[in-house]
Design a protein around this motif. Structure first.
Motif, PDB file in Angstrom:
ATOM      1  N   LEU A  15      -9.749  47.343 -21.803  1.00 34.99           N
ATOM      2  CA  LEU A  15     -10.712  46.547 -21.033  1.00 34.99           C
ATOM      3  C   LEU A  15     -11.234  45.361 -21.833  1.00 34.99           C
ATOM      4  CD1 LEU A  15     -12.828  49.406 -19.395  1.00 34.99           C
ATOM      5  CD2 LEU A  15     -11.031  48.018 -18.318  1.00 34.99           C
ATOM      6  N   ARG A  16     -11.546  45.596 -23.111  1.00 33.84           N
ATOM      7  CA  ARG A  16     -12.071  44.542 -23.980  1.00 33.84           C
ATOM      8  C   ARG A  16     -11.583  44.788 -25.401  1.00 33.84           C
ATOM      9  NH1 ARG A  16     -13.657  43.240 -19.588  1.00 33.84           N
ATOM     10  NH2 ARG A  16     -15.655  42.343 -18.985  1.00 33.84           N
ATOM     11  N   THR A  17     -11.467  43.721 -26.158  1.00 33.14           N
ATOM     12  CA  THR A  17     -11.176  43.829 -27.585  1.00 33.14           C
ATOM     13  C   THR A  17     -12.241  43.072 -28.359  1.00 33.14           C
ATOM     14  OG1 THR A  17      -9.717  41.889 -27.500  1.00 33.14           O
ATOM     15  CG2 THR A  17      -8.679  44.063 -27.259  1.00 33.14           C
ATOM     16  N   GLY A  18     -12.502  43.553 -29.572  1.00 37.82           N
ATOM     17  CA  GLY A  18     -13.499  42.925 -30.415  1.00 37.82           C
ATOM     18  C   GLY A  18     -12.907  41.814 -31.257  1.00 37.82           C
ATOM     19  N   PRO A  19     -13.754  41.108 -32.007  1.00 42.78           N
ATOM     20  CA  PRO A  19     -13.272  40.049 -32.894  1.00 42.78           C
ATOM     21  C   PRO A  19     -12.204  40.567 -33.848  1.00 42.78           C
ATOM     22  CG  PRO A  19     -15.665  40.036 -32.775  1.00 42.78           C
ATOM     23  CD  PRO A  19     -15.216  41.278 -32.075  1.00 42.78           C
ATOM     24  N   GLY A  20     -11.194  39.745 -34.092  1.00 44.84           N
ATOM     25  CA  GLY A  20     -10.141  40.099 -35.030  1.00 44.84           C
ATOM     26  C   GLY A  20      -8.996  40.885 -34.434  1.00 44.84           C
ATOM     27  N   VAL A  21      -9.070  41.208 -33.143  1.00 45.01           N
ATOM     28  CA  VAL A  21      -7.972  41.930 -32.491  1.00 45.01           C
ATOM     29  C   VAL A  21      -7.049  40.912 -31.842  1.00 45.01           C
ATOM     30  CG1 VAL A  21      -7.325  43.616 -30.732  1.00 45.01           C
ATOM     31  CG2 VAL A  21      -9.408  43.957 -32.093  1.00 45.01           C
ATOM     32  N   ASN A  22      -5.795  40.886 -32.285  1.00 44.36           N
ATOM     33  CA  ASN A  22      -4.838  39.912 -31.780  1.00 44.36           C
ATOM     34  C   ASN A  22      -3.637  40.539 -31.082  1.00 44.36           C
ATOM     35  OD1 ASN A  22      -6.211  37.583 -33.044  1.00 44.36           O
ATOM     36  ND2 ASN A  22      -5.593  38.587 -34.940  1.00 44.36           N
ATOM     37  N   SER A  23      -3.378  41.825 -31.344  1.00 46.15           N
ATOM     38  CA  SER A  23      -2.172  42.465 -30.822  1.00 46.15           C
ATOM     39  C   SER A  23      -2.356  43.056 -29.433  1.00 46.15           C
ATOM     40  CB  SER A  23      -1.712  43.575 -31.780  1.00 46.15           C
ATOM     41  OG  SER A  23      -1.359  43.037 -33.026  1.00 46.15           O
ATOM     42  N   TRP A  24      -3.595  43.160 -28.983  1.00 46.07           N
ATOM     43  CA  TRP A  24      -3.878  43.797 -27.699  1.00 46.07           C
ATOM     44  C   TRP A  24      -4.755  42.897 -26.855  1.00 46.07           C
ATOM     45  CZ3 TRP A  24      -0.744  47.748 -27.238  1.00 46.07           C
ATOM     46  CH2 TRP A  24      -0.321  48.401 -28.398  1.00 46.07           C
ATOM     47  N   LYS A  25      -4.605  43.014 -25.547  1.00 48.58           N
ATOM     48  CA  LYS A  25      -5.415  42.202 -24.635  1.00 48.58           C
ATOM     49  C   LYS A  25      -5.823  43.049 -23.431  1.00 48.58           C
ATOM     50  CE  LYS A  25      -1.427  40.195 -22.175  1.00 48.58           C
ATOM     51  NZ  LYS A  25      -0.524  41.246 -22.637  1.00 48.58           N
ATOM     52  N   PRO A  26      -6.855  42.644 -22.707  1.00 48.88           N
ATOM     53  CA  PRO A  26      -7.241  43.378 -21.507  1.00 48.88           C
ATOM     54  C   PRO A  26      -6.062  43.523 -20.549  1.00 48.88           C
ATOM     55  CG  PRO A  26      -8.945  41.817 -22.093  1.00 48.88           C
ATOM     56  CD  PRO A  26      -7.792  41.543 -23.010  1.00 48.88           C
ATOM     57  N   LEU A  28     -13.517  41.573 -15.342  1.00 51.76           N
ATOM     58  CA  LEU A  28     -14.182  42.714 -14.716  1.00 51.76           C
ATOM     59  C   LEU A  28     -15.503  43.013 -15.417  1.00 51.76           C
ATOM     60  CD1 LEU A  28     -11.271  45.292 -14.206  1.00 51.76           C
ATOM     61  CD2 LEU A  28     -12.613  44.200 -12.398  1.00 51.76           C
ATOM     62  N   PRO A  29     -16.565  43.227 -14.665  1.00 50.24           N
ATOM     63  CA  PRO A  29     -17.820  43.634 -15.311  1.00 50.24           C
ATOM     64  C   PRO A  29     -17.689  45.048 -15.869  1.00 50.24           C
ATOM     65  CG  PRO A  29     -18.049  43.709 -12.910  1.00 50.24           C
ATOM     66  CD  PRO A  29     -16.709  43.102 -13.194  1.00 50.24           C
ATOM     67  N   LEU A  30     -18.176  45.239 -17.065  1.00 49.09           N
ATOM     68  CA  LEU A  30     -18.152  46.573 -17.663  1.00 49.09           C
ATOM     69  C   LEU A  30     -19.373  47.361 -17.214  1.00 49.09           C
ATOM     70  CD1 LEU A  30     -17.023  45.835 -21.330  1.00 49.09           C
ATOM     71  CD2 LEU A  30     -15.631  46.536 -19.379  1.00 49.09           C
ATOM     72  N   PRO A  31     -19.212  48.663 -17.033  1.00 45.11           N
ATOM     73  CA  PRO A  31     -20.376  49.465 -16.615  1.00 45.11           C
ATOM     74  C   PRO A  31     -21.385  49.581 -17.754  1.00 45.11           C
ATOM     75  CG  PRO A  31     -18.527  50.888 -17.167  1.00 45.11           C
ATOM     76  CD  PRO A  31     -18.004  49.472 -17.231  1.00 45.11           C
ATOM     77  N   GLU A  32     -22.642  49.707 -17.408  1.00 45.87           N
ATOM     78  CA  GLU A  32     -23.659  49.932 -18.428  1.00 45.87           C
ATOM     79  C   GLU A  32     -23.581  51.355 -18.970  1.00 45.87           C
ATOM     80  OE1 GLU A  32     -27.527  48.934 -17.002  1.00 45.87           O
ATOM     81  OE2 GLU A  32     -27.036  46.813 -16.690  1.00 45.87           O
ATOM     82  N   SER A  33     -23.050  52.263 -18.140  1.00 50.32           N
ATOM     83  CA  SER A  33     -22.899  53.652 -18.557  1.00 50.32           C
ATOM     84  C   SER A  33     -21.658  54.228 -17.902  1.00 50.32           C
ATOM     85  CB  SER A  33     -24.133  54.468 -18.181  1.00 50.32           C
ATOM     86  OG  SER A  33     -24.295  54.503 -16.771  1.00 50.32           O
ATOM     87  N   VAL A  76     -11.374  51.099 -23.948  1.00 52.48           N
ATOM     88  CA  VAL A  76     -10.233  51.474 -23.123  1.00 52.48           C
ATOM     89  C   VAL A  76     -10.713  52.302 -21.941  1.00 52.48           C
ATOM     90  CG1 VAL A  76      -8.024  52.706 -23.085  1.00 52.48           C
ATOM     91  CG2 VAL A  76      -8.731  51.485 -25.156  1.00 52.48           C
ATOM     92  N   ALA A  77     -10.262  51.949 -20.731  1.00 52.18           N
ATOM     93  CA  ALA A  77     -10.496  52.780 -19.556  1.00 52.18           C
ATOM     94  C   ALA A  77      -9.526  53.947 -19.638  1.00 52.18           C
ATOM     95  CB  ALA A  77     -10.259  51.974 -18.283  1.00 52.18           C
ATOM     96  N   VAL A  78     -10.052  55.152 -19.666  1.00 48.34           N
ATOM     97  CA  VAL A  78      -9.228  56.340 -19.864  1.00 48.34           C
ATOM     98  C   VAL A  78      -8.661  56.792 -18.520  1.00 48.34           C
ATOM     99  CG1 VAL A  78      -9.172  58.713 -20.704  1.00 48.34           C
ATOM    100  CG2 VAL A  78     -10.650  57.025 -21.829  1.00 48.34           C
TER     101      VAL A  78
END
Length: 202
Positions: free
Chosen positions: A126-137, A21-26, A71-73
């Motif tokens: 929605l996205r995880t940064g480097p080093g995140v292994n326990s969670w996924k989109p 999914l494309p993330l919004p710019e804002s 995270v999409a709230v």
């Protein structure tokens, strides 16, 4: 945001679909503004009206760093510290954001002329940064409010003892009263399946 909401509400959306999914710019967020911190000067606590200080703004999506998640709230709630933030009492939260911003170039993201508030959420990764292994989109999650750096051994046995322990959405920016929130991945817990979004966020 509609495309993200549609994906969340569809029972067939996969983790790969969320990742694509494309993330919004804002996105929309509830904020307080740094240039209004003195707006209640001279008033008693009871006279300070959060309806005058809280804004619904369109804000840029923050950069995602290592060990973090966007995270999409789906639901949030009003915490007592959200009230404190809105009336700039006992101190303005911008002092916390300025101090945090001096910690590192990545922490500098939090030192802005606006503060996205809120220390509670239930939503979807929605996205995880480097080093995140326990969670996924696509993971349905609840976020707790304790944000820690965990670089000092003081916090290894008890995170409340970490010298860089902060309350997310109060002493950090990009809180939960928004369409998207930025959290440390170690704030996340699985959303209980028997709870609604609203129940989980509270």
């Amino acid at each position: 945001m509609k495309e993200i909401l549609d994906a969340i509400q569809s029972p067939d959306t996969t983790s790969a679909d969320f990742a694509a999914l494309p993330l919004p710019e804002s996105y929309r967020a509830v904020t307080v503004h740094k240039d209004e911190t003195e707006m209640f000067s001279g008033l008693t606590t009871r006279e300070k009206d959060p309806r005058k200080s809280l804004h619904l703004d369109d804000v840029p999506l923050p950069e995602l760093g290592p060990g973090e998640a966007l995270v999409a709230v789906m639901a949030s709630s009003v915490n007592y510290n959200s009230v404190w933030t809105s009336i700039f009492e006992p101190v303005s939260t911008f002092s916390f954001l300025e101090r945090y911003g001096r910690l590192s170039p990545l922490a500098k993201r939090h030192d802005l002329p606006y503060h996205i508030i809120g220390s509670d959420l239930a939503g979807v990764v929605l996205r995880t940064g480097p080093g995140v292994n326990s969670w996924k989109p696509g993971d349905e999650v609840v976020a707790h409010c304790l944000s820690v750096e965990l670089e000092s051994p003081d916090g290894h046995d008890d995170t409340m003892m970490d010298p860089e322990q902060r309350i997310w959405g109060f002493e950090t920016n990009f809180g939960g009263l928004a369409e998207v929130a930025l959290v440390k991945s170690n704030q996340l817990m699985p959303k209980p399946g028997h709870l609604s979004w609203e129940e989980a966020a509270a």
